[in-house]
Design a protein around this motif. Structure first.
Motif, PDB file in Angstrom:
ATOM      1  N   ALA A 176       0.732  -1.619  -0.390  1.00 23.39           N
ATOM      2  CA  ALA A 176      -0.002  -0.356   0.460  1.00 23.39           C
ATOM      3  C   ALA A 176       0.993   0.815  -0.076  1.00 23.39           C
ATOM      4  CB  ALA A 176      -0.835   0.029   1.119  1.00 23.39           C
ATOM      5  N   SER A 177       0.624   2.171  -0.898  1.00 22.31           N
ATOM      6  CA  SER A 177       1.233   3.238  -1.001  1.00 22.31           C
ATOM      7  C   SER A 177       0.887   4.399   0.278  1.00 22.31           C
ATOM      8  CB  SER A 177       0.662   4.472  -1.994  1.00 22.31           C
ATOM      9  OG  SER A 177      -0.380   4.304  -2.548  1.00 22.31           O
ATOM     10  N   SER A 178       0.160   4.660   1.109  1.00 18.83           N
ATOM     11  CA  SER A 178      -0.538   5.159   2.010  1.00 18.83           C
ATOM     12  C   SER A 178      -1.368   4.202   3.179  1.00 18.83           C
ATOM     13  CB  SER A 178      -1.702   6.616   1.421  1.00 18.83           C
ATOM     14  OG  SER A 178      -3.036   5.322   0.746  1.00 18.83           O
ATOM     15  N   TYR A 179      -1.081   5.251   4.820  1.00 22.26           N
ATOM     16  CA  TYR A 179      -2.545   4.626   5.659  1.00 22.26           C
ATOM     17  C   TYR A 179      -4.009   4.955   5.066  1.00 22.26           C
ATOM     18  CZ  TYR A 179       1.746   6.073   7.968  1.00 22.26           C
ATOM     19  OH  TYR A 179       3.360   6.152   8.801  1.00 22.26           O
ATOM     20  N   HIS A 180      -4.466   5.920   4.624  1.00 28.46           N
ATOM     21  CA  HIS A 180      -5.454   5.210   4.141  1.00 28.46           C
ATOM     22  C   HIS A 180      -5.987   3.972   3.021  1.00 28.46           C
ATOM     23  CE1 HIS A 180      -9.418   6.165   1.523  1.00 28.46           C
ATOM     24  NE2 HIS A 180      -9.402   6.932   2.171  1.00 28.46           N
ATOM     25  N   ASP A 181      -5.199   3.697   2.339  1.00 26.39           N
ATOM     26  CA  ASP A 181      -5.193   2.586   1.648  1.00 26.39           C
ATOM     27  C   ASP A 181      -5.179   0.905   1.981  1.00 26.39           C
ATOM     28  OD1 ASP A 181      -5.251   4.344  -0.118  1.00 26.39           O
ATOM     29  OD2 ASP A 181      -3.047   3.390  -1.828  1.00 26.39           O
ATOM     30  N   ILE A 182      -4.408   1.156   3.625  1.00 28.94           N
ATOM     31  CA  ILE A 182      -4.178  -0.375   4.007  1.00 28.94           C
ATOM     32  C   ILE A 182      -5.612   0.295   5.293  1.00 28.94           C
ATOM     33  CG2 ILE A 182      -3.023  -0.745   5.989  1.00 28.94           C
ATOM     34  CD1 ILE A 182      -0.416   0.608   5.335  1.00 28.94           C
ATOM     35  N   ILE A 183      -6.412   0.752   5.304  1.00 24.12           N
ATOM     36  CA  ILE A 183      -7.419   0.982   6.144  1.00 24.12           C
ATOM     37  C   ILE A 183      -8.794   0.346   5.263  1.00 24.12           C
ATOM     38  CG2 ILE A 183      -9.418   2.122   6.523  1.00 24.12           C
ATOM     39  CD1 ILE A 183      -6.736   2.103   8.744  1.00 24.12           C
ATOM     40  N   THR A 184      -8.857   1.072   3.556  1.00 27.29           N
ATOM     41  CA  THR A 184      -9.463   0.412   2.377  1.00 27.29           C
ATOM     42  C   THR A 184      -9.295  -1.278   2.640  1.00 27.29           C
ATOM     43  OG1 THR A 184      -9.514   2.860   2.100  1.00 27.29           O
ATOM     44  CG2 THR A 184      -9.889   0.940   0.420  1.00 27.29           C
ATOM     45  N   ILE A 185      -8.239  -1.101   2.374  1.00 26.13           N
ATOM     46  CA  ILE A 185      -8.057  -2.662   1.821  1.00 26.13           C
ATOM     47  C   ILE A 185      -8.577  -3.849   2.939  1.00 26.13           C
ATOM     48  CG2 ILE A 185      -6.590  -4.150   2.170  1.00 26.13           C
ATOM     49  CD1 ILE A 185      -4.383  -2.419   0.621  1.00 26.13           C
ATOM     50  N   ALA A 186      -8.572  -3.448   4.568  1.00 29.76           N
ATOM     51  CA  ALA A 186      -9.195  -3.572   5.055  1.00 29.76           C
ATOM     52  C   ALA A 186     -10.800  -3.612   5.539  1.00 29.76           C
ATOM     53  CB  ALA A 186      -8.023  -3.812   7.193  1.00 29.76           C
ATOM     54  N   GLU A 187     -10.864  -2.617   4.726  1.00 28.85           N
ATOM     55  CA  GLU A 187     -12.444  -2.474   5.209  1.00 28.85           C
ATOM     56  C   GLU A 187     -12.901  -3.380   4.169  1.00 28.85           C
ATOM     57  OE1 GLU A 187     -13.795   0.911   5.497  1.00 28.85           O
ATOM     58  OE2 GLU A 187     -13.935   0.849   8.108  1.00 28.85           O
ATOM     59  N   ALA A 188     -12.159  -3.200   2.739  1.00 29.50           N
ATOM     60  CA  ALA A 188     -13.230  -4.223   1.763  1.00 29.50           C
ATOM     61  C   ALA A 188     -13.246  -5.690   2.110  1.00 29.50           C
ATOM     62  CB  ALA A 188     -12.158  -4.444   0.553  1.00 29.50           C
ATOM     63  N   TYR A 189     -11.978  -6.356   2.253  1.00 28.14           N
ATOM     64  CA  TYR A 189     -11.796  -7.647   3.633  1.00 28.14           C
ATOM     65  C   TYR A 189     -13.199  -7.768   4.247  1.00 28.14           C
ATOM     66  CZ  TYR A 189     -10.346 -11.621   5.748  1.00 28.14           C
ATOM     67  OH  TYR A 189     -10.741 -13.298   6.260  1.00 28.14           O
ATOM     68  N   LEU A 190     -12.869  -7.254   5.086  1.00 31.22           N
ATOM     69  CA  LEU A 190     -14.337  -6.910   6.311  1.00 31.22           C
ATOM     70  C   LEU A 190     -15.726  -7.156   5.663  1.00 31.22           C
ATOM     71  CD1 LEU A 190     -12.292  -5.153   9.584  1.00 31.22           C
ATOM     72  CD2 LEU A 190     -12.654  -7.681   8.821  1.00 31.22           C
ATOM     73  N   TRP A 191     -15.620  -5.864   4.961  1.00 31.15           N
ATOM     74  CA  TRP A 191     -16.888  -6.605   4.300  1.00 31.15           C
ATOM     75  C   TRP A 191     -18.069  -7.243   3.603  1.00 31.15           C
ATOM     76  CZ3 TRP A 191     -21.469  -4.340   5.340  1.00 31.15           C
ATOM     77  CH2 TRP A 191     -22.836  -4.700   4.477  1.00 31.15           C
ATOM     78  N   GLN A 192     -16.415  -8.057   2.878  1.00 28.52           N
ATOM     79  CA  GLN A 192     -16.732  -9.914   2.584  1.00 28.52           C
ATOM     80  C   GLN A 192     -17.091 -10.571   3.210  1.00 28.52           C
ATOM     81  OE1 GLN A 192     -17.441 -10.339  -1.074  1.00 28.52           O
ATOM     82  NE2 GLN A 192     -17.065  -7.199  -1.159  1.00 28.52           N
ATOM     83  N   LYS A 193     -16.376 -10.465   4.262  1.00 30.87           N
ATOM     84  CA  LYS A 193     -17.257 -11.008   5.314  1.00 30.87           C
ATOM     85  C   LYS A 193     -18.344 -11.044   6.033  1.00 30.87           C
ATOM     86  CE  LYS A 193     -13.303 -14.434   5.804  1.00 30.87           C
ATOM     87  NZ  LYS A 193     -13.987 -15.674   5.709  1.00 30.87           N
ATOM     88  N   ALA A 194     -18.097  -9.839   6.319  1.00 30.01           N
ATOM     89  CA  ALA A 194     -19.525  -9.431   6.760  1.00 30.01           C
ATOM     90  C   ALA A 194     -21.028  -9.536   6.467  1.00 30.01           C
ATOM     91  CB  ALA A 194     -19.875  -7.915   7.242  1.00 30.01           C
ATOM     92  N   LYS A 195     -20.956  -9.675   4.804  1.00 36.51           N
ATOM     93  CA  LYS A 195     -22.257  -9.617   3.966  1.00 36.51           C
ATOM     94  C   LYS A 195     -22.550 -11.437   3.821  1.00 36.51           C
ATOM     95  CE  LYS A 195     -20.471  -8.143   0.205  1.00 36.51           C
ATOM     96  NZ  LYS A 195     -20.124  -7.483  -1.133  1.00 36.51           N
ATOM     97  N   LYS A 196     -21.451 -12.999   4.251  1.00 37.68           N
ATOM     98  CA  LYS A 196     -22.238 -13.940   4.295  1.00 37.68           C
ATOM     99  C   LYS A 196     -22.540 -14.201   5.611  1.00 37.68           C
ATOM    100  CE  LYS A 196     -17.712 -14.175   1.155  1.00 37.68           C
ATOM    101  NZ  LYS A 196     -17.037 -15.522   0.077  1.00 37.68           N
ATOM    102  N   ARG A 197     -22.269 -13.308   6.363  1.00 41.56           N
ATOM    103  CA  ARG A 197     -22.759 -13.838   7.429  1.00 41.56           C
ATOM    104  C   ARG A 197     -24.004 -13.737   8.194  1.00 41.56           C
ATOM    105  NH1 ARG A 197     -19.475 -17.821   8.990  1.00 41.56           N
ATOM    106  NH2 ARG A 197     -20.084 -17.589  11.471  1.00 41.56           N
ATOM    107  N   LYS A 198     -24.674 -14.630   8.166  1.00 42.13           N
ATOM    108  CA  LYS A 198     -26.259 -14.598   9.336  1.00 42.13           C
ATOM    109  C   LYS A 198     -25.542 -14.462  10.430  1.00 42.13           C
ATOM    110  CE  LYS A 198     -30.507 -16.283   9.590  1.00 42.13           C
ATOM    111  NZ  LYS A 198     -31.761 -17.133   9.636  1.00 42.13           N
ATOM    112  N   ILE A 199     -26.511 -12.850  10.650  1.00 45.35           N
ATOM    113  CA  ILE A 199     -25.701 -12.323  12.030  1.00 45.35           C
ATOM    114  C   ILE A 199     -27.291 -12.600  12.919  1.00 45.35           C
ATOM    115  CG2 ILE A 199     -25.051 -10.413  13.624  1.00 45.35           C
ATOM    116  CD1 ILE A 199     -23.183 -10.833  11.695  1.00 45.35           C
TER     117      ILE A 199
END
Length: 281
Positions: free
Chosen positions: A135-158
Motif C-alpha cells: 500500500a502507498s498510504s495509510y488510507h489505502d491500508i484501512i481501505t484494504i482491511a474494510e473491503a475484506y471485512l465487508w466481504q466477510k460480513a455480507k456472507k454471515r447471518k448475524i
C-alpha cells in the motif's frame, strides 16, 4: 510515523469498534522498542504487513514470533511486545461477540492466544496482507482491511445473541451489573449465560468485568497522573488500594507504579506520538 485510533466506515460500525493504526520508524541501530501490553477488554484481528514482532508473556515467559496476520481472543496475561525500528500495524478491534459472528471461531479456543489467521479463518487473508504491504498510504491500508471485512460480513447471518449487549454493558460499567440481573435481562439462567459468554467472548462475564475495571483504572491514571492510586481505586469501583493492587499483580504482573513506569517508556511516548495525558489502549 503515526499512532491513531480510527472509526470504521458506517457499514462496518456494527462489527468494528475501532482501528488502531501505528507506524514506528527510526534510524537503524537505535535500541529496539518494548511495549508493555497488559489485558484490556478486546478481541482483535491484527495485520503486521511488513515486519512481524516478538511477544513475551510476562507470566509464563513464553516467547512467540507473531506472523504477518493473527487473531487474538481475550487476553488475560501481560505481554511485552518487542518491536522493530520500522514497524507498521493495523489492529481491528471488534465489538463484543462480533468476531465470533463474523468468523465463526469459538472464542473459548483462543483465550490469551494469538493464532495465525490463515489457520483459523482462511487463506484469503494472505492476499489482504500482501496488498497492505504494498500500500502507498495509510488510507489505502484501512481501505484494504474494510473491503475484506465487508466481504466477510455480507456472507454471515448475524444472530441476535444477548452476549453482544451484555459485553458492552460490562465494558462500559463493570461494577454495576450482577450476573443474576444480566441473566434475567437475557431470559437465560446464570449458568447458560456464563456458558454462552465463554463460547463467544472467551471468558466469563465476571472475569470480563474484572479486566474492564483494571483497564479503566490504568487508563485513568495515564490520563490523570496527579491522582493517587487510592483515588484511582475508589473512582473505578475497587474497595480499597489493596484490592486494586491485587488485580494489577494478576493482570500486569507487577505493582501499579511499575507498570505505569513501563508504559511511560513505550515507543509511542518515546517518539512523541501521543500526549503525556493520553491513554494508549
Amino acid at each position: 510515523m503515526v499512532f491513531e485510533h480510527i472509526h470504521p466506515s458506517p457499514f462496518l460500525a456494527p462489527f468494528v469498534k475501532k482501528y488502531l493504526l501505528l507506524h514506528f520508524k527510526v534510524k537503524q541501530g537505535n535500541a529496539s522498542f518494548v511495549k508493555p501490553y497488559p489485558p484490556c477488554p478486546e478481541q482483535c484481528l491484527t495485520f503486521n504487513p511488513r515486519t512481524p514482532l516478538t511477544s513475551i508473556n510476562q507470566h509464563t515467559d513464553e516467547v512467540v514470533q507473531r506472523g504477518a496476520c493473527y487473531v487474538s481472543g481475550q487476553q488475560v496475561s501481560r505481554l511485552n511486545l518487542h518491536i522493530s525500528n520500522d514497524y507498521i500495524m493495523l489492529k481491528v478491534v471488534f465489538w463484543p461477540d462480533a468476531m465470533y459472528q463474523l468468523f465463526g471461531v469459538p472464542l473459548r479456543c483462543i483465550t490469551d492466544q494469538y493464532l495465525d489467521t490463515e489457520s483459523v479463518i482462511g487463506h484469503e487473508i494472505k492476499t489482504v496482507n500482501e496488498q497492505m504491504a504494498n500500500a502507498s498510504s495509510y488510507h489505502d491500508i484501512i481501505t484494504i482491511a474494510e473491503a475484506y471485512l465487508w466481504q466477510k460480513a455480507k456472507k454471515r447471518k448475524i444472530d441476535a445473541s444477548p452476549v453482544a449487549q451484555i459485553g458492552q454493558l460490562l465494558i462500559k460499567d463493570p461494577n454495576r451489573f450482577s450476573l443474576d440481573w444480566l441473566a434475567n435481562q437475557a431470559c437465560w439462567s446464570p449458568r447458560h449465560l456464563e456458558r454462552q459468554f465463554i463460547e463467544r467472548m472467551g471468558v466469563s462475564p465476571k472475569f470480563l468485568a474484572r479486566i474492564s475495571r483494571f483497564d479503566k483504572a490504568f487508563e485513568l491514571k495515564q490520563q490523570s497522573t496527579s491522582l493517587d492510586w487510592l483515588s484511582i481505586a475508589l473512582q473505578t469501583g475497587y474497595n480499597d488500594y489493596q484490592h486494586l493492587v491485587k488485580d494489577f499483580k494478576q493482570f500486569a504482573g507487577v505493582t501499579p507504579n511499575l507498570i505505569l513506569q513501563a508504559e511511560l517508556d513505550s515507543p509511542e511516548r518515546r517518539l512523541g506520538l501521543v500526549t503525556k495525558t493520553m491513554a494508549t489502549r
